[in-house]
Design a protein around this motif. Structure first.
Motif, PDB file in Angstrom:
ATOM      1  N   VAL A  69      -7.562  -1.311   2.520  1.00  0.00           N
ATOM      2  CA  VAL A  69      -6.229  -1.017   2.009  1.00  0.00           C
ATOM      3  C   VAL A  69      -6.318   0.322   1.281  1.00  0.00           C
ATOM      4  CG1 VAL A  69      -4.285  -1.809   0.625  1.00  0.00           C
ATOM      5  CG2 VAL A  69      -5.783  -3.487   1.733  1.00  0.00           C
ATOM      6  N   ASN A 102      -4.222  -1.782  12.680  1.00  0.00           N
ATOM      7  CA  ASN A 102      -3.778  -1.259  11.391  1.00  0.00           C
ATOM      8  C   ASN A 102      -2.253  -1.215  11.279  1.00  0.00           C
ATOM      9  OD1 ASN A 102      -2.875   1.123  12.656  1.00  0.00           O
ATOM     10  ND2 ASN A 102      -4.754   2.242  12.174  1.00  0.00           N
ATOM     11  N   PRO A 138      -4.110   1.304  -2.550  1.00  0.00           N
ATOM     12  CA  PRO A 138      -3.596  -0.067  -2.689  1.00  0.00           C
ATOM     13  C   PRO A 138      -2.523  -0.181  -3.759  1.00  0.00           C
ATOM     14  CG  PRO A 138      -5.787   0.134  -3.653  1.00  0.00           C
ATOM     15  CD  PRO A 138      -5.534   1.406  -2.905  1.00  0.00           C
ATOM     16  N   THR A 146       0.836  -1.197   0.000  1.00  0.00           N
ATOM     17  CA  THR A 146       0.000   0.000   0.000  1.00  0.00           C
ATOM     18  C   THR A 146       0.868   1.242   0.000  1.00  0.00           C
ATOM     19  OG1 THR A 146      -1.538   1.291   1.349  1.00  0.00           O
ATOM     20  CG2 THR A 146      -0.169  -0.283   2.509  1.00  0.00           C
ATOM     21  N   TRP A 159      -3.043   0.062   5.796  1.00  0.00           N
ATOM     22  CA  TRP A 159      -4.130  -0.915   5.829  1.00  0.00           C
ATOM     23  C   TRP A 159      -4.685  -0.993   7.246  1.00  0.00           C
ATOM     24  CZ3 TRP A 159      -3.365  -4.580   9.460  1.00  0.00           C
ATOM     25  CH2 TRP A 159      -2.058  -4.989   9.752  1.00  0.00           C
TER      26      TRP A 159
END
Length: 474
Positions: free
Chosen positions: A451, A405, A454, A378, A382
């Motif tokens: 996400v 996270n 991403p 990412t 996330w």
């Protein structure tokens, strides 16, 4: 975030029973004079799937910008307001809220003139986004890190009828196809100590009318609206009067002429007044059955979600992206209204375990295992967030921990091989595992793995989420 106008709107009044009359004379429809029960059932299902997101969107707008007595009221149209912290179980303005990014809200009335929105320059490593949603719940445009970077700027948001010149100093003009629209700002929070910095960023989000920006006299104000009251999210045929009401703010989209002509057979659509008593008993039952049929369609989508055939990336986006897939738009509104388009965030739902059984923390504990190197790539971060299966809201717990996270990675306990296991359970798994624990309710729940920005392997489906593995409760 469109319609064929079947009669000219001549003013909106609120009548008894939430029938939002529009001055159109409409004949009683029976199976003898225009529509069969089978057709009525099919049309009712299509219209409900089409219209439910609009009604759900209106409920949020009513709570946040119209009903000053509501707990979730944020302020009037065209004024920007921010939550000073992330969402908690007390926040009920929308189902499945995230708790990673404090929200800022701007409901826009674009009928009289455009709105000018300014965002500040912020540090390059902090993700933020300004998601623009129209009355249909299409994500018609974005501000923020992905769309324009973190250098800030001034943007003009115009409604469907504006044809003016772009003012000096405006970075871009963004157009909404509906006369009311929503901007949801999300600003990344790194940790609790970071909150004052987030609040400073939020203070830099500004909105003003175009006339105020240009220091010119304001145009004539738009006429007042008799807003129909709305409490709990309407269900069944009660959705249709709200949909009819909203169409006055949605200019026609040629692509939907035939569809809305079909809806009009049941008095659903622009210029229509929906009243079940106008139909014969047979047609009334067909309409109710058609609405109920939407459950099976949603069930089909859920099976695809639970078997990783589709993700949120198919449910949220622009009108052009969704390509008239009203079922996916409906599923998105049901599961988590205002989901981001996939370029800004992808959402992977956990509704069943690895054995395809519904998640229920009163019956089992669960583990989510990432082998070394298997965390999702990412450009932002996330998170895995917990939701109560009954309320679709965040889950209260003694730790006040609603998610795990990637900003918390340094606090996690990793395995000797570099793997990471997250523990999902009702009971605290003990001091050794507590850092990796996501508290669950004593009953059904679901999780959403988000996400943000991403990476390519997440976007193209190469990266796959790990399964939620059930383990016996101790």
């Amino acid at each position: 975030m469109m319609a064929t106008v079947l009669c000219r709107m001549s003013g909106v009044v609120l009548a008894a029973g939430l029938l939002f009359a529009t001055g159109c004379n409409q004949a009683k429809i029976t199976e003898q004079n225009g529509i069969s029960a089978a057709d009525a059932r099919t049309i009712a299902k299509e219209a409900y799937i089409y219209g439910f997101p609009m009604a759900a969107n209106y409920q949020t707008m009513y709570k946040q910008a119209i009903d000053t007595t509501n707990h979730d009221y944020q302020g009037p149209f065209n004024t920007l307001h921010s939550s000073k912290s992330v969402a908690t179980p007390e926040d009920k303005f929308v189902v499945t809220p995230n708790s990673d990014t404090p929200y800022s809200y701007l409901w826009m009335d674009l009928r009289a003139e455009p709105l000018v929105v300014t965002v500040p320059k912020i540090e390059p490593n902090r993700y933020y986004t300004g998601q623009m949603v129209d009355l249909y719940t299409y994500n018609f445009a974005y501000l923020g890190t992905r769309a324009y970077g973190n250098d800030g700027g001034t943007f003009l948001v115009a409604g469907p009828g504006w044809n003016g010149a772009t003012p000096a100093g405006v970075k871009a003009v963004v157009r909404s196809e509906t006369q009311f629209a929503y901007i949801i700002f999300r600003t990344q929070l790194f940790n609790a100590a970071d909150l004052p910095k987030v609040n400073k960023v939020q203070a830099g989000y500004q909105a003003q009318t175009l006339s105020a920006f240009l220091k010119q006299p304001a145009p004539a104000t738009a006429p007042p609206v008799s807003w129909p009251k709305i409490g709990d999210l309407p269900a069944g045929v009660d959705v249709f009067p709200y949909v009819n009401f909203l169409f006055q703010f949605c200019p026609p989209n040629p692509s939907e002429s035939a569809l809305l002509a079909r809806f009009a057979k049941l008095n659903i659509g622009p210029g229509q007044t929906f009243d079940m008593s106008r139909f014969s008993p047979e047609i009334q039952q067909a309409i109710k059955d058609g609405v109920k049929d939407s459950d099976a369609d949603l069930g089909t989508v859920m099976k695809k979600i639970n078997t990783d055939q589709i993700s949120s990336g198919e449910m949220f986006g622009t009108r052009d992206f969704l390509k008239d897939n009203y079922l996916y738009r409906y599923a998105g509104a049901k599961l988590g209204l205002y989901g981001n388009s996939k370029q800004d965030a992808l959402y992977f739902g956990y509704f069943v375990d690895a054995n395809h059984q519904p998640l229920d923390a009163s019956k089992s504990n669960y583990e989510l295992h990432f082998s070394k190197g298997d965390l999702p790539p990412t450009k932002a971060f996330w998170s895995l967030t917990m939701y109560d299966g009954k309320t679709q809201l965040l889950v209260a717990n003694p730790l006040k921990r609603y998610l795990l996270n990637s900003t918390m990675l340094k606090s996690y306990k990793f395995g000797p091989d570099g793997s990471l296991t997250l523990y999902v359970s009702r009971e605290n798994p003990g001091p050794v595992r507590q850092a990796n624990w996501l508290p669950a309710p004593d009953g059904p729940f679901y999780g959403v793995f988000r996400v943000y920005l991403p990476g390519d392997t997440v976007m193209n489906g190469t990266w796959r989420k790990p399964q939620m593995r059930p383990v016996p409760a101790k």
